[in-house]
Motif scaffolding. Structure first.
Motif, PDB file in Angstrom:
ATOM      1  N   PHE A  41       7.846 -39.835 -18.818  1.00 50.07           N
ATOM      2  CA  PHE A  41       8.325 -38.993 -19.909  1.00 50.07           C
ATOM      3  C   PHE A  41       7.533 -37.683 -20.001  1.00 50.07           C
ATOM      4  O   PHE A  41       7.956 -36.763 -20.696  1.00 50.07           O
ATOM      5  N   PHE A  42       6.391 -37.589 -19.324  1.00 50.31           N
ATOM      6  CA  PHE A  42       5.530 -36.420 -19.453  1.00 50.31           C
ATOM      7  C   PHE A  42       6.209 -35.180 -18.857  1.00 50.31           C
ATOM      8  O   PHE A  42       6.693 -35.205 -17.726  1.00 50.31           O
ATOM      9  N   PRO A  43       6.215 -34.067 -19.596  1.00 49.77           N
ATOM     10  CA  PRO A  43       6.928 -32.860 -19.155  1.00 49.77           C
ATOM     11  C   PRO A  43       6.118 -31.973 -18.201  1.00 49.77           C
ATOM     12  O   PRO A  43       5.580 -30.949 -18.585  1.00 49.77           O
ATOM     13  N   HIS A  44       6.079 -32.351 -16.944  1.00 43.92           N
ATOM     14  CA  HIS A  44       5.366 -31.544 -15.942  1.00 43.92           C
ATOM     15  C   HIS A  44       6.108 -30.253 -15.634  1.00 43.92           C
ATOM     16  O   HIS A  44       5.511 -29.238 -15.322  1.00 43.92           O
ATOM     17  N   GLY A  45       7.426 -30.323 -15.678  1.00 42.72           N
ATOM     18  CA  GLY A  45       8.249 -29.164 -15.374  1.00 42.72           C
ATOM     19  C   GLY A  45       8.437 -28.940 -13.890  1.00 42.72           C
ATOM     20  O   GLY A  45       7.617 -29.351 -13.069  1.00 42.72           O
ATOM     21  N   GLY A  46       9.545 -28.321 -13.544  1.00 42.46           N
ATOM     22  CA  GLY A  46       9.820 -27.939 -12.164  1.00 42.46           C
ATOM     23  C   GLY A  46      10.124 -29.075 -11.216  1.00 42.46           C
ATOM     24  O   GLY A  46      10.053 -28.901 -10.003  1.00 42.46           O
ATOM     25  N   ILE A  47      10.483 -30.238 -11.721  1.00 42.37           N
ATOM     26  CA  ILE A  47      10.761 -31.392 -10.855  1.00 42.37           C
ATOM     27  C   ILE A  47      12.144 -31.195 -10.232  1.00 42.37           C
ATOM     28  O   ILE A  47      13.151 -31.093 -10.948  1.00 42.37           O
ATOM     29  N   PRO A  48      12.208 -31.135  -8.906  1.00 40.08           N
ATOM     30  CA  PRO A  48      13.495 -30.903  -8.247  1.00 40.08           C
ATOM     31  C   PRO A  48      14.491 -32.027  -8.527  1.00 40.08           C
ATOM     32  O   PRO A  48      14.139 -33.208  -8.465  1.00 40.08           O
ATOM     33  N   ILE A  49      15.704 -31.660  -8.829  1.00 39.66           N
ATOM     34  CA  ILE A  49      16.772 -32.640  -9.012  1.00 39.66           C
ATOM     35  C   ILE A  49      17.365 -32.898  -7.632  1.00 39.66           C
ATOM     36  O   ILE A  49      17.790 -31.962  -6.950  1.00 39.66           O
ATOM     37  N   PRO A  50      17.349 -34.158  -7.186  1.00 46.10           N
ATOM     38  CA  PRO A  50      17.835 -34.460  -5.836  1.00 46.10           C
ATOM     39  C   PRO A  50      19.244 -33.937  -5.586  1.00 46.10           C
ATOM     40  O   PRO A  50      20.099 -33.958  -6.472  1.00 46.10           O
ATOM     41  N   ASN A  51      19.444 -33.443  -4.378  1.00 49.32           N
ATOM     42  CA  ASN A  51      20.752 -32.974  -3.916  1.00 49.32           C
ATOM     43  C   ASN A  51      21.286 -31.823  -4.774  1.00 49.32           C
ATOM     44  O   ASN A  51      22.483 -31.670  -4.937  1.00 49.32           O
TER      45      ASN A  51
END
Length: 187
Positions: free
Chosen positions: A41-51
């Motif tokens: 749940f931690f908001p690291h940000g910038g996590i790529p959404i697959p495909n």
């Protein structure tokens, strides 16, 4: 490198008795800094959404919940922007049964639960461990070289193939530390 998973629901005294002298790290959304950063749940940000080429998510859980598809509701991109670790989950009778997870924005591919775990959740969480938690991972490795580390999580299911219970992200941290990351078996 002794790393064990225990339920956060257990009393601290019980964990201490079972693992005397161990370093205990609560890696849930209720844990202290820096361990809370391991929460999906931690908001690291910038996590790529697959495909997906351009969209990213703030948290792994937001990514996972945002790609969930129901009988009466498709993906919810608003979940990708949640940064307060609240109201991320999507469920409810009004949406109907879960049909699967969309394999990216605009994709016609709907993944079943097992495949979504391997193609969405595991890659997203691994990305966070590599790109956002390298310092914390090294700290855990140092502590584990000196003694036992107990990772607290609400879920304790360490078997990625066990679809009957939610997967423990603490178990994924252990896999990462031990360099035994689960790979999707060939069909």
């Amino acid at each position: 490198m002794p790393v064990v998973i225990e339920s956060r629901r257990k009393k601290a005294e019980t964990v201490a008795q079972r693992w005397p002298g161990a370093t205990v790290a609560d890696v849930t959304s209720k844990g202290p800094e820096p361990w809370v950063r391991f929460s999906p749940f931690f908001p690291h940000g910038g996590i790529p959404i697959p495909n997906t080429s351009h969209d990213t998510a703030a948290s792994v859980e937001g990514l996972w919940q945002g790609l969930k598809v129901f009988e009466k509701e498709d993906i919810d991109p608003k979940k990708w922007a949640v940064t307060d670790m609240r109201n991320i989950k999507r469920a409810g009778a009004s949406r109907g049964a879960v049909r699967g997870h969309r394999f990216g924005v605009g994709s016609g591919t709907l993944l079943g639960y097992r495949e979504a775990r391997f193609r969405i959740y595991l890659p997203a969480y691994a990305w966070v461990l590599k790109n956002r938690l390298a310092r914390e991972i090294e700290r855990l490795r140092e502590v584990a070289r000196a003694g036992t580390v107990v990772l607290l999580d609400y879920e304790t299911n360490a078997d990625v193939e066990d679809l009957s219970r939610p997967l423990s992200h603490a178990a994924l941290v252990r896999h990462f530390l031990e360099e035994t990351w689960p790979e999707q078996p060939a069909n």
